[in-house]
Design a protein around this motif. Structure first.
Motif, short mmCIF file in Angstrom:
data_model
loop_
_atom_site.label_atom_id
_atom_site.label_comp_id
_atom_site.label_asym_id
_atom_site.label_seq_id
_atom_site.Cartn_x
_atom_site.Cartn_y
_atom_site.Cartn_z
N CYS A 198 0.86 -1.19 0.00
CA CYS A 198 0.00 0.00 0.00
C CYS A 198 0.90 1.23 0.00
O CYS A 198 1.82 1.33 0.81
CB CYS A 198 -0.92 0.00 1.22
N TYR A 209 -0.53 3.33 7.79
CA TYR A 209 -1.27 2.51 6.84
C TYR A 209 -2.03 1.40 7.58
O TYR A 209 -1.55 0.88 8.61
CB TYR A 209 -0.33 1.85 5.83
N CYS A 245 -6.81 -0.81 1.38
CA CYS A 245 -5.95 -0.26 2.43
C CYS A 245 -6.31 1.21 2.63
O CYS A 245 -6.97 1.83 1.80
CB CYS A 245 -4.46 -0.41 2.08
N ALA A 247 -4.70 5.12 4.26
CA ALA A 247 -3.50 5.91 4.61
C ALA A 247 -3.94 7.18 5.33
O ALA A 247 -4.97 7.77 5.00
CB ALA A 247 -2.70 6.25 3.36
#
Length: 394
Positions: A198, A209, A245, A247
């Motif tokens: 990711c 993450y 994912c 962030a």
């Protein structure tokens, strides 16, 4: 700073026979201070108010009496204690937010000129002149290039006075991350290892993450210097499904697109199936090769005992290339070797004959009525063993 000038006309300077009296206001309100002496008040004196002052009085006979001149000089207070305040106070901003730089002066009078500078080398940003002890400069939407040191200066004709340096940091929000799944083969099976990576292509470090499988957190990791993070996942049957994912490096969280993963089946079962199939094929090929070798030896022994009835045909040359299509190539007795495609193993078996014989309807000495003999002879003929002793076959 207030300088109050009280100009009074004293009674001895006026003629005693006729005084002119005025009162302001003419109808005072009860409870308020009332003064019968005329006066002029200057609430706030500035440098420009310096000069000579006097007053005049007029009697009833229109006689004018003037007071002596009074010289008044207004002294300017130099600037001291210049400081720079920022909003937000901690100096940490996210790209796009507003930055306010407030320059403050503790003491100083008159018109003050304010200056704002960026960086230690002093890139001038703005200049303002106003009669105030403070002034401000705004950057409506900061960018990454605005992360610097700032200071201000103030001057009221005594020379500029500087503030201390103030540091500003500008954080770049993370962009939408990209999730990639990397495996050793295109079609993954149970037991394979898949790498999940990711990465947000833009964003100030550190970046946090999170990895998810069907909204269930698999792992979280931090990138202190920016960039992306990865981890390996050993697949089970339950790992089929959707992955994504997230962030984050501030107040806002960004989510990647969903990436599906399909797992076909256990790798061990595929290996066992392939191995058992290959063993069966190899065994069959081995038996075919052994039979061909036995047949060649049998024909060789028979040719050594009996001279050939027809001139021997030239022995075919073996091909240097597998599956060669050269003219005169032998036709395979069994074809399924050495070519691999997926889970299949193909072989190619040739039976090389040393000599050719003409076809014979039936061997001498065998009667048509002898069905058993004809049956044996027919099988020998199919195998091209008609030159072998019929007694050997019997």
């Amino acid at each position: 700073m207030l300088l109050r000038l009280l100009l009074l006309i004293c009674a001895p300077l006026c003629e005693p026979t006729g005084l002119f009296l005025t009162a302001s206001p003419s109808r005072p309100t009860e409870g308020l201070d009332w003064n019968s002496f005329p006066e002029l008040q200057i609430p706030a004196a500035w440098k420009e108010d310096s000069g000579s002052y006097w007053c005049e009085a007029k009697s009833m006979q229109q006689k004018v009496t003037r007071s002596p001149r009074v010289l008044i000089e207004v002294h300017r207070v130099p600037i001291s204690n210049v400081s720079l305040k920022i909003q937000p106070p901690d100096g940490h901003l996210v790209e796009g937010e507003k930055l306010v730089l407030v320059c403050l002066v503790a003491e100083g009078t008159g018109d003050i000129t304010f200056f704002w500078y960026k960086g230690a080398l002093g890139l001038n940003l703005e200049v303002k002149t106003q009669r105030s002890l403070m002034a401000q400069f705004e950057i409506p939407a900061v960018t990454e290039s605005d992360a610097e040191q700032y200071y201000c200066a103030a001057d009221n004709s005594f020379g500029p006075r500087l503030s201390e340096l103030v540091s500003i940091t500008v954080k770049i929000p993370v962009s939408r991350p990209v999730l990639t799944l990397t495996a050793l083969r295109a079609q993954v099976v149970v037991g394979d290892v898949v790498q999940l990576h990711c990465e947000a292509r833009r964003g100030s470090p550190p970046i946090q993450y999170w990895f998810y499988h069907e909204d269930v957190t698999l792992k979280n990791s931090s990138a202190p210097s920016g960039g992306g993070v990865s981890f390996n996942l050993s697949l089970t049957a339950e790992h089929s499904g959707n992955y994504f994912c997230e962030a984050k490096n501030g107040r806002r969280v960004q989510r990647s697109e969903v990436v599906p993963l399909n797992i076909t089946g256990p790798a061990e079962d595929r290996k066992e199936l392939l191995t058992s199939g290959a063993i069966g094929i190899v065994g069959f090929i081995t038996m075919a090769i052994l039979f061909c070798c036995w047949l060649k030896r049998k024909i060789g022994r028979r040719s050594a005992r009996d001279p050939p009835r027809n001139p021997p045909s030239p022995a075919p040359q073996e091909s240097n290339y597998l599956n060669s299509q050269a003219p005169g190539q032998l036709q395979p007795e069994y074809e399924n070797v050495n070519l691999v495609s997926g889970d299949k193993i193909y072989s190619l078996v040739y039976c090389v004959q040393q000599e050719q014989h003409s076809a014979v309807d039936k061997p001498p000495g065998i009667h048509t009525e002898d069905k058993d003999s004809l049956d044996i002879y027919s099988r020998l003929k199919k195998a091209d063993l008609t030159d072998v002793d019929y007694e050997d076959a019997m």
